[in-house]
Design a protein around this motif. Structure first.
Motif, short mmCIF file in Angstrom:
data_model
loop_
_atom_site.label_atom_id
_atom_site.label_comp_id
_atom_site.label_asym_id
_atom_site.label_seq_id
_atom_site.Cartn_x
_atom_site.Cartn_y
_atom_site.Cartn_z
N SER A 173 -1.11 -14.13 3.04
CA SER A 173 -0.69 -14.17 1.64
C SER A 173 -0.79 -12.80 0.99
CB SER A 173 -1.55 -15.17 0.86
OG SER A 173 -2.90 -14.76 0.84
N VAL A 174 0.04 -12.60 -0.02
CA VAL A 174 0.04 -11.37 -0.80
C VAL A 174 0.11 -11.74 -2.27
CG1 VAL A 174 1.27 -9.22 -1.33
CG2 VAL A 174 1.20 -10.06 1.01
N ASP A 175 -0.77 -11.14 -3.07
CA ASP A 175 -0.73 -11.26 -4.52
C ASP A 175 -0.51 -9.86 -5.06
OD1 ASP A 175 -1.31 -14.06 -4.74
OD2 ASP A 175 -3.38 -13.59 -4.22
N THR A 176 0.38 -9.73 -6.04
CA THR A 176 0.69 -8.42 -6.59
C THR A 176 0.37 -8.34 -8.07
OG1 THR A 176 2.93 -8.88 -7.39
CG2 THR A 176 2.69 -8.35 -5.04
N GLY A 177 0.32 -7.12 -8.55
CA GLY A 177 0.31 -6.86 -9.98
C GLY A 177 1.74 -6.61 -10.42
N ARG A 178 1.91 -5.78 -11.43
CA ARG A 178 3.24 -5.49 -11.95
C ARG A 178 4.08 -4.75 -10.91
NH1 ARG A 178 5.84 -1.25 -14.30
NH2 ARG A 178 7.52 -1.81 -15.72
#
Length: 182
Positions: A51-56
């Motif tokens: 999984s990958v979570d990003t910011g802006r």
């Protein structure tokens, strides 16, 4: 199984996706001609989902359409099951996107800031790439969740300006050839 555990531990201990943000941005620019800005940390999860979570994230506009980004989002998350990757298929979890803003522009001459997407040309002397799905029939997505999205369309040729705000969209599971809920 032991080897898989060792690989997962090694990646968790020694791989930081934030060390590769510049390389990701460079590859996107090489492929699209547009700048990519990745703000905030990329957070990587490994098991049982990759999984990958990003910011802006912001994708630059086409040349001649101003400094505002073509698209930006405040955050996104995506997960892919590991085992199906090993067997050659892609099973994605819920794709969540928050705060998406897409700025669509039409110039006086009728050109748009999205004309260049999908218009890649093959290098001289090489045949154009096959437009077939190439394995896409083995892709499934648990669903898409879009929240707080905005689409802003300005047409300089007609003087029109349309803006849709507070868009929310949720889908059920998406699999090729099958209907899905929206």
């Amino acid at each position: 199984i032991g080897l898989l555990v060792v690989v997962v531990l090694a990646v968790a201990l020694f791989f930081d996706p934030n060390d590769h943000k510049d390389e990701i941005a460079d590859r996107v620019e090489a492929a699209t001609g547009r700048s990519l800005t990745l703000e905030g940390d990329l957070e990587l999860g490994l098991f049982p989902w990759l999984s990958v979570d990003t910011g802006r994230i912001a994708l630059g506009n086409a040349e001649g359409f101003g400094p505002e980004p073509f698209a930006e989002l405040q955050g996104a998350s995506m997960a892919i099951r590991l085992w199906p990757l090993i067997t050659g298929s892609i099973e994605a979890g819920q794709l969540s996107v928050d705060g998406l803003v897409v700025n669509l522009r039409t110039a006086d001459d009728g050109s748009t800031n999205w004309d260049d997407f999908g218009a890649a040309e093959a290098p001289a002397g090489e045949p154009a790439a096959d437009a077939g799905g190439g394995g896409i029939d083995e892709l499934s997505v648990a669903g898409i969740s879009l929240s707080d999205a905005t689409v802003d369309w300005q047409d300089a040729a007609t003087g029109s300006h349309y803006r849709l705000t507070d868009i929310a969209l949720t889908t059920g599971a998406i699999e090729p050839g099958l209907p899905f809920q929206v």
